[in-house]
Design an enzyme around this catalytic site. Structure first.
Site: not given
Length: 382
Positions: A172, A176, A248, A278, A299, A347, A349
Protein backbone atom coordinates in the site's frame (compact mmCIF):
# COMPACT_ATOMS: atom_id res chain seq x y z
CA UNK A 1 -42.16 1.43 21.15
CA UNK A 2 -39.09 2.44 19.20
CA UNK A 3 -36.37 -0.19 18.92
CA UNK A 4 -33.51 0.43 21.36
CA UNK A 5 -30.00 0.12 19.95
CA UNK A 6 -26.71 0.01 21.83
CA UNK A 7 -23.51 1.31 20.24
CA UNK A 8 -20.44 0.19 22.19
CA UNK A 9 -17.73 2.70 21.37
CA UNK A 10 -17.96 6.39 20.49
CA UNK A 11 -15.37 6.30 17.73
CA UNK A 12 -16.12 6.78 14.06
CA UNK A 13 -17.90 3.43 13.65
CA UNK A 14 -20.22 3.93 16.60
CA UNK A 15 -20.90 7.59 15.85
CA UNK A 16 -21.78 7.09 12.20
CA UNK A 17 -23.95 4.05 12.92
CA UNK A 18 -25.69 5.89 15.75
CA UNK A 19 -26.42 8.90 13.55
CA UNK A 20 -27.80 6.86 10.66
CA UNK A 21 -30.01 4.76 12.92
CA UNK A 22 -31.22 7.76 14.93
CA UNK A 23 -32.17 9.55 11.73
CA UNK A 24 -34.19 6.46 10.82
CA UNK A 25 -36.19 6.81 14.05
CA UNK A 26 -34.37 4.50 16.45
CA UNK A 27 -33.45 5.30 20.05
CA UNK A 28 -29.67 4.89 20.24
CA UNK A 29 -27.44 4.78 23.30
CA UNK A 30 -23.70 5.16 22.76
CA UNK A 31 -21.32 4.16 25.54
CA UNK A 32 -17.56 4.50 25.75
CA UNK A 33 -15.13 3.56 28.51
CA UNK A 34 -13.02 6.66 27.87
CA UNK A 35 -13.90 10.19 29.05
CA UNK A 36 -14.16 11.49 25.47
CA UNK A 37 -15.67 10.64 22.10
CA UNK A 38 -13.74 9.98 18.85
CA UNK A 39 -11.74 6.95 19.98
CA UNK A 40 -8.14 6.90 18.82
CA UNK A 41 -8.64 9.94 16.58
CA UNK A 42 -9.42 12.09 19.63
CA UNK A 43 -7.91 15.59 19.49
CA UNK A 44 -7.62 18.19 22.24
CA UNK A 45 -6.06 21.62 22.74
CA UNK A 46 -2.86 21.60 24.76
CA UNK A 47 -3.41 23.94 27.72
CA UNK A 48 0.11 25.42 27.67
CA UNK A 49 0.57 26.05 23.94
CA UNK A 50 -2.91 26.04 22.40
CA UNK A 51 -1.74 23.41 19.88
CA UNK A 52 -4.36 20.92 18.73
CA UNK A 53 -2.88 17.58 19.76
CA UNK A 54 -3.69 14.21 18.20
CA UNK A 55 -3.75 12.42 21.53
CA UNK A 56 -3.30 8.88 20.20
CA UNK A 57 -1.02 9.69 17.29
CA UNK A 58 -1.38 11.51 13.96
CA UNK A 59 -4.55 11.11 11.90
CA UNK A 60 -4.76 12.60 8.40
CA UNK A 61 -8.03 12.32 6.50
CA UNK A 62 -7.68 11.14 2.91
CA UNK A 63 -10.12 9.41 0.57
CA UNK A 64 -11.26 8.86 -2.99
CA UNK A 65 -14.78 8.12 -1.75
CA UNK A 66 -16.91 11.12 -2.73
CA UNK A 67 -19.77 9.97 -0.51
CA UNK A 68 -17.56 9.78 2.58
CA UNK A 69 -15.97 13.15 1.78
CA UNK A 70 -19.39 14.75 1.44
CA UNK A 71 -20.53 13.07 4.66
CA UNK A 72 -17.73 14.37 6.91
CA UNK A 73 -18.06 17.87 5.49
CA UNK A 74 -21.66 17.95 6.76
CA UNK A 75 -20.29 17.95 10.30
CA UNK A 76 -16.99 19.84 10.10
CA UNK A 77 -15.05 22.37 8.06
CA UNK A 78 -12.08 20.63 6.48
CA UNK A 79 -8.90 22.54 5.75
CA UNK A 80 -6.49 21.54 2.97
CA UNK A 81 -3.64 19.43 4.28
CA UNK A 82 -0.85 17.59 2.46
CA UNK A 83 0.99 14.88 4.39
CA UNK A 84 4.68 15.43 3.65
CA UNK A 85 6.69 12.99 5.74
CA UNK A 86 10.45 13.25 6.21
CA UNK A 87 12.87 10.60 7.42
CA UNK A 88 16.30 10.79 9.03
CA UNK A 89 18.66 8.04 7.87
CA UNK A 90 22.31 7.90 8.98
CA UNK A 91 22.30 11.60 9.85
CA UNK A 92 20.68 12.80 6.62
CA UNK A 93 17.09 13.88 5.96
CA UNK A 94 15.08 12.54 3.01
CA UNK A 95 11.50 12.90 1.85
CA UNK A 96 8.92 10.13 1.88
CA UNK A 97 7.37 8.31 0.20
CA UNK A 98 10.44 7.30 -1.80
CA UNK A 99 10.36 9.57 -4.82
CA UNK A 100 12.74 10.96 -7.43
CA UNK A 101 14.25 13.43 -4.96
CA UNK A 102 14.82 10.64 -2.41
CA UNK A 103 16.48 8.41 -5.01
CA UNK A 104 18.73 11.12 -6.42
CA UNK A 105 19.75 12.36 -2.99
CA UNK A 106 20.40 8.88 -1.60
CA UNK A 107 22.52 7.73 -4.53
CA UNK A 108 24.14 11.13 -5.23
CA UNK A 109 22.73 11.31 -8.74
CA UNK A 110 20.65 13.65 -10.90
CA UNK A 111 18.56 11.15 -12.84
CA UNK A 112 15.47 11.91 -14.86
CA UNK A 113 12.31 9.87 -14.18
CA UNK A 114 12.98 7.28 -16.88
CA UNK A 115 16.61 6.91 -15.81
CA UNK A 116 15.66 6.48 -12.16
CA UNK A 117 13.01 3.91 -13.04
CA UNK A 118 15.56 1.84 -14.99
CA UNK A 119 18.16 2.33 -12.23
CA UNK A 120 15.88 1.04 -9.48
CA UNK A 121 14.58 -1.80 -11.67
CA UNK A 122 18.15 -2.98 -12.19
CA UNK A 123 18.61 -3.29 -8.43
CA UNK A 124 15.40 -5.15 -7.65
CA UNK A 125 15.18 -8.90 -7.24
CA UNK A 126 13.16 -11.01 -9.64
CA UNK A 127 10.52 -12.37 -7.26
CA UNK A 128 7.35 -13.02 -9.31
CA UNK A 129 5.01 -13.45 -6.35
CA UNK A 130 6.45 -11.87 -3.18
CA UNK A 131 4.98 -13.41 -0.04
CA UNK A 132 6.77 -11.52 2.72
CA UNK A 133 7.43 -7.86 3.42
CA UNK A 134 11.13 -8.39 2.75
CA UNK A 135 10.53 -10.13 -0.57
CA UNK A 136 8.13 -7.38 -1.60
CA UNK A 137 10.69 -4.71 -0.67
CA UNK A 138 13.51 -6.39 -2.59
CA UNK A 139 11.25 -6.69 -5.62
CA UNK A 140 9.95 -3.14 -5.11
CA UNK A 141 13.02 -0.97 -4.42
CA UNK A 142 16.05 -3.26 -4.17
CA UNK A 143 18.36 -3.93 -1.21
CA UNK A 144 19.85 -0.46 -0.61
CA UNK A 145 16.63 1.55 -0.39
CA UNK A 146 15.03 -1.29 1.57
CA UNK A 147 17.82 -1.35 4.16
CA UNK A 148 17.83 2.43 4.54
CA UNK A 149 14.13 3.33 4.63
CA UNK A 150 12.09 0.22 5.41
CA UNK A 151 13.93 -2.54 7.26
CA UNK A 152 14.72 -0.89 10.60
CA UNK A 153 11.43 1.00 10.80
CA UNK A 154 9.45 -2.18 10.13
CA UNK A 155 11.38 -4.23 12.68
CA UNK A 156 10.68 -1.61 15.35
CA UNK A 157 7.05 -1.14 14.33
CA UNK A 158 6.15 -4.83 14.32
CA UNK A 159 8.73 -6.33 16.69
CA UNK A 160 9.74 -9.00 14.21
CA UNK A 161 11.81 -9.50 11.07
CA UNK A 162 10.23 -8.23 7.84
CA UNK A 163 10.72 -11.77 6.54
CA UNK A 164 7.94 -12.81 8.93
CA UNK A 165 5.46 -10.16 7.78
CA UNK A 166 3.06 -10.37 4.83
CA UNK A 167 3.85 -8.55 1.60
CA UNK A 168 0.52 -6.70 1.80
CA UNK A 169 1.88 -4.29 4.43
CA UNK A 170 4.30 -2.77 1.91
CA UNK A 171 2.05 -2.99 -1.14
CA UNK A 172 0.00 0.00 0.00
CA UNK A 173 3.06 2.31 0.06
CA UNK A 174 3.79 4.31 -3.10
CA UNK A 175 7.05 4.61 -5.06
CA UNK A 176 7.23 7.68 -7.28
CA UNK A 177 9.57 8.59 -10.11
CA UNK A 178 8.77 12.29 -9.93
CA UNK A 179 9.23 14.92 -7.23
CA UNK A 180 5.77 14.51 -5.70
CA UNK A 181 6.24 14.13 -1.93
CA UNK A 182 2.53 13.95 -1.04
CA UNK A 183 2.37 10.79 1.06
CA UNK A 184 -1.16 10.01 -0.09
CA UNK A 185 -2.55 9.87 -3.61
CA UNK A 186 -6.24 10.36 -2.84
CA UNK A 187 -8.24 13.18 -4.44
CA UNK A 188 -9.66 14.42 -1.12
CA UNK A 189 -7.21 15.24 1.67
CA UNK A 190 -7.62 17.48 4.67
CA UNK A 191 -7.93 18.08 8.39
CA UNK A 192 -11.04 19.07 10.35
CA UNK A 193 -10.38 22.66 11.38
CA UNK A 194 -11.60 22.14 14.93
CA UNK A 195 -10.23 18.63 15.37
CA UNK A 196 -11.63 15.14 15.08
CA UNK A 197 -13.35 15.15 18.46
CA UNK A 198 -15.48 18.11 17.40
CA UNK A 199 -16.33 16.26 14.17
CA UNK A 200 -17.46 13.14 16.02
CA UNK A 201 -19.36 15.20 18.60
CA UNK A 202 -21.32 16.83 15.77
CA UNK A 203 -22.14 13.44 14.24
CA UNK A 204 -23.47 12.35 17.64
CA UNK A 205 -25.49 15.53 18.13
CA UNK A 206 -28.98 14.17 17.48
CA UNK A 207 -32.05 14.02 19.76
CA UNK A 208 -32.30 10.29 19.20
CA UNK A 209 -28.78 9.66 20.55
CA UNK A 210 -27.76 9.41 24.20
CA UNK A 211 -24.01 9.36 24.90
CA UNK A 212 -22.61 7.92 28.13
CA UNK A 213 -18.86 8.29 28.64
CA UNK A 214 -16.67 6.49 31.18
CA UNK A 215 -19.15 3.66 30.91
CA UNK A 216 -18.15 0.04 30.39
CA UNK A 217 -20.68 -2.18 28.63
CA UNK A 218 -21.11 -5.73 29.89
CA UNK A 219 -21.66 -8.13 26.96
CA UNK A 220 -23.84 -10.22 29.27
CA UNK A 221 -26.40 -7.40 29.00
CA UNK A 222 -26.66 -7.60 25.21
CA UNK A 223 -30.05 -9.30 25.36
CA UNK A 224 -31.50 -6.23 27.07
CA UNK A 225 -31.26 -4.34 23.76
CA UNK A 226 -32.94 -4.85 20.43
CA UNK A 227 -29.51 -4.88 18.83
CA UNK A 228 -25.92 -4.21 19.90
CA UNK A 229 -23.12 -2.87 17.70
CA UNK A 230 -19.79 -3.78 19.28
CA UNK A 231 -16.70 -1.78 18.19
CA UNK A 232 -14.51 -3.05 21.01
CA UNK A 233 -12.04 -5.93 20.61
CA UNK A 234 -13.68 -9.00 19.11
CA UNK A 235 -12.01 -11.28 21.67
CA UNK A 236 -12.98 -8.88 24.46
CA UNK A 237 -16.69 -9.44 23.82
CA UNK A 238 -16.13 -13.09 24.76
CA UNK A 239 -13.92 -12.21 27.75
CA UNK A 240 -10.87 -13.57 25.89
CA UNK A 241 -12.05 -17.12 26.56
CA UNK A 242 -10.06 -18.52 23.63
CA UNK A 243 -6.99 -16.37 24.25
CA UNK A 244 -6.01 -12.84 23.21
CA UNK A 245 -5.59 -11.68 19.64
CA UNK A 246 -2.22 -10.03 19.09
CA UNK A 247 -1.78 -6.28 18.67
CA UNK A 248 1.02 -3.75 18.67
CA UNK A 249 0.61 -0.73 20.91
CA UNK A 250 2.42 2.60 21.19
CA UNK A 251 4.09 4.48 24.02
CA UNK A 252 4.25 8.26 23.54
CA UNK A 253 7.04 10.37 25.03
CA UNK A 254 5.90 13.99 25.27
CA UNK A 255 8.32 16.90 25.02
CA UNK A 256 7.90 20.58 24.32
CA UNK A 257 9.97 23.20 22.56
CA UNK A 258 10.02 26.88 21.71
CA UNK A 259 9.51 27.82 18.09
CA UNK A 260 9.67 25.16 15.38
CA UNK A 261 11.57 22.06 16.56
CA UNK A 262 11.79 19.84 13.45
CA UNK A 263 10.16 21.82 10.64
CA UNK A 264 7.59 19.17 9.67
CA UNK A 265 4.67 17.26 11.13
CA UNK A 266 6.25 13.79 11.02
CA UNK A 267 9.90 12.75 10.98
CA UNK A 268 10.52 9.02 10.66
CA UNK A 269 13.57 7.42 12.27
CA UNK A 270 14.21 4.03 10.63
CA UNK A 271 17.78 3.60 11.92
CA UNK A 272 17.93 0.45 14.03
CA UNK A 273 19.98 2.14 16.77
CA UNK A 274 17.22 4.73 17.40
CA UNK A 275 14.57 3.33 19.73
CA UNK A 276 11.60 5.36 18.48
CA UNK A 277 10.03 5.06 15.04
CA UNK A 278 9.04 8.68 14.51
CA UNK A 279 8.55 12.11 16.06
CA UNK A 280 5.36 14.08 15.44
CA UNK A 281 5.22 17.87 15.89
CA UNK A 282 1.54 18.58 16.24
CA UNK A 283 1.26 22.25 15.38
CA UNK A 284 2.23 21.33 11.83
CA UNK A 285 -1.00 19.33 11.50
CA UNK A 286 -2.81 22.70 11.54
CA UNK A 287 -0.70 24.96 9.29
CA UNK A 288 -3.49 27.57 9.24
CA UNK A 289 -2.76 28.25 12.94
CA UNK A 290 0.19 30.07 14.52
CA UNK A 291 1.84 28.96 17.76
CA UNK A 292 5.03 30.21 19.37
CA UNK A 293 5.62 26.93 21.19
CA UNK A 294 5.47 23.33 20.12
CA UNK A 295 4.21 19.96 21.37
CA UNK A 296 5.98 16.82 20.17
CA UNK A 297 5.80 13.08 20.75
CA UNK A 298 8.29 10.30 20.20
CA UNK A 299 6.59 6.99 19.38
CA UNK A 300 7.79 3.65 20.72
CA UNK A 301 5.95 0.56 19.42
CA UNK A 302 5.81 -2.61 21.51
CA UNK A 303 3.71 -5.69 22.15
CA UNK A 304 0.25 -4.86 23.45
CA UNK A 305 -0.52 -6.05 26.97
CA UNK A 306 -3.94 -6.62 28.59
CA UNK A 307 -4.09 -3.05 29.94
CA UNK A 308 -2.73 -1.30 26.84
CA UNK A 309 -4.56 0.41 23.98
CA UNK A 310 -4.51 -1.90 20.92
CA UNK A 311 -3.41 -0.07 17.77
CA UNK A 312 -2.28 -2.44 15.03
CA UNK A 313 -3.64 -5.98 14.59
CA UNK A 314 -0.74 -8.33 13.88
CA UNK A 315 -2.66 -10.84 11.73
CA UNK A 316 0.14 -13.38 11.30
CA UNK A 317 -0.59 -17.10 10.98
CA UNK A 318 -1.07 -17.71 14.71
CA UNK A 319 -3.40 -14.71 15.09
CA UNK A 320 -5.41 -15.65 12.00
CA UNK A 321 -5.98 -19.13 13.37
CA UNK A 322 -7.28 -17.70 16.64
CA UNK A 323 -9.29 -15.11 14.72
CA UNK A 324 -11.04 -17.88 12.79
CA UNK A 325 -12.07 -19.45 16.09
CA UNK A 326 -13.47 -16.14 17.34
CA UNK A 327 -15.33 -15.55 14.07
CA UNK A 328 -16.96 -18.96 14.47
CA UNK A 329 -17.87 -18.05 18.06
CA UNK A 330 -19.28 -14.70 16.94
CA UNK A 331 -21.57 -16.45 14.48
CA UNK A 332 -23.25 -18.15 17.43
CA UNK A 333 -23.96 -14.86 19.20
CA UNK A 334 -27.39 -13.35 18.70
CA UNK A 335 -28.36 -9.72 18.53
CA UNK A 336 -24.79 -8.43 18.01
CA UNK A 337 -22.88 -6.97 15.06
CA UNK A 338 -19.10 -6.54 15.31
CA UNK A 339 -17.81 -3.39 13.66
CA UNK A 340 -14.74 -1.28 13.05
CA UNK A 341 -11.03 -1.84 13.49
CA UNK A 342 -11.23 -3.80 16.75
CA UNK A 343 -14.51 -5.58 16.12
CA UNK A 344 -13.28 -7.01 12.82
CA UNK A 345 -9.55 -7.20 13.74
CA UNK A 346 -8.42 -5.27 10.67
CA UNK A 347 -6.34 -2.15 10.10
CA UNK A 348 -8.74 0.50 8.74
CA UNK A 349 -8.20 4.03 7.54
CA UNK A 350 -10.77 6.55 8.73
CA UNK A 351 -12.55 6.83 5.39
CA UNK A 352 -12.95 3.06 5.12
CA UNK A 353 -14.28 2.96 8.69
CA UNK A 354 -16.92 5.55 7.81
CA UNK A 355 -17.83 3.85 4.53
CA UNK A 356 -18.30 0.49 6.24
CA UNK A 357 -20.45 2.10 8.94
CA UNK A 358 -22.64 3.85 6.37
CA UNK A 359 -23.08 0.65 4.37
CA UNK A 360 -23.76 -1.40 7.49
CA UNK A 361 -26.41 1.07 8.61
CA UNK A 362 -28.20 0.68 5.26
CA UNK A 363 -27.96 -3.11 5.47
CA UNK A 364 -29.14 -3.20 9.09
CA UNK A 365 -32.12 -0.90 8.49
CA UNK A 366 -33.15 -2.90 5.43
CA UNK A 367 -32.91 -6.13 7.43
CA UNK A 368 -35.07 -4.68 10.22
CA UNK A 369 -37.68 -3.64 7.69
CA UNK A 370 -37.63 -7.07 6.08
CA UNK A 371 -37.55 -8.93 9.39
CA UNK A 372 -34.34 -10.72 8.46
CA UNK A 373 -31.21 -11.17 10.63
CA UNK A 374 -28.66 -8.36 10.80
CA UNK A 375 -25.16 -9.12 9.55
CA UNK A 376 -22.73 -10.45 12.15
CA UNK A 377 -19.83 -8.29 10.94
CA UNK A 378 -19.61 -4.93 9.20
CA UNK A 379 -16.97 -6.64 7.03
CA UNK A 380 -15.81 -10.23 7.15
CA UNK A 381 -12.59 -10.38 9.21
CA UNK A 382 -11.11 -13.22 7.15
Amino acid sequence: MKARLMMVGAGLSGAVLARQCAQAGYDVTVVDARPHVAGNCHTARDADTGVMVHTYGPHIFHTDDDGVWDYVQRFATFMPYKNQVKTTVAGKVYSLPVNLHTINQFFGTAMRPDEARDFVAAQTSDIPDPQTFEEQALAFVGPDLYAAFFKGYTEKQWGTSPSNLPASILKRLPLRFNYDDNYFFHRHQGMPRDGYTALVAQILDHPGITVKLETVFDPAEADQWDHVFWSGPLDGFFDYKLGRLGYRTLDFELFRADGDWQGCAVMNHPDADVAHTRISEHKHFAPWENHDKSVLYREFPRACGPDDIPYYPIRLAEEKSLLADYVALAETASNVTFVGRLGTYRYLDMDVTIREALDLADTFLAARTAGTPAPRFSKAPL
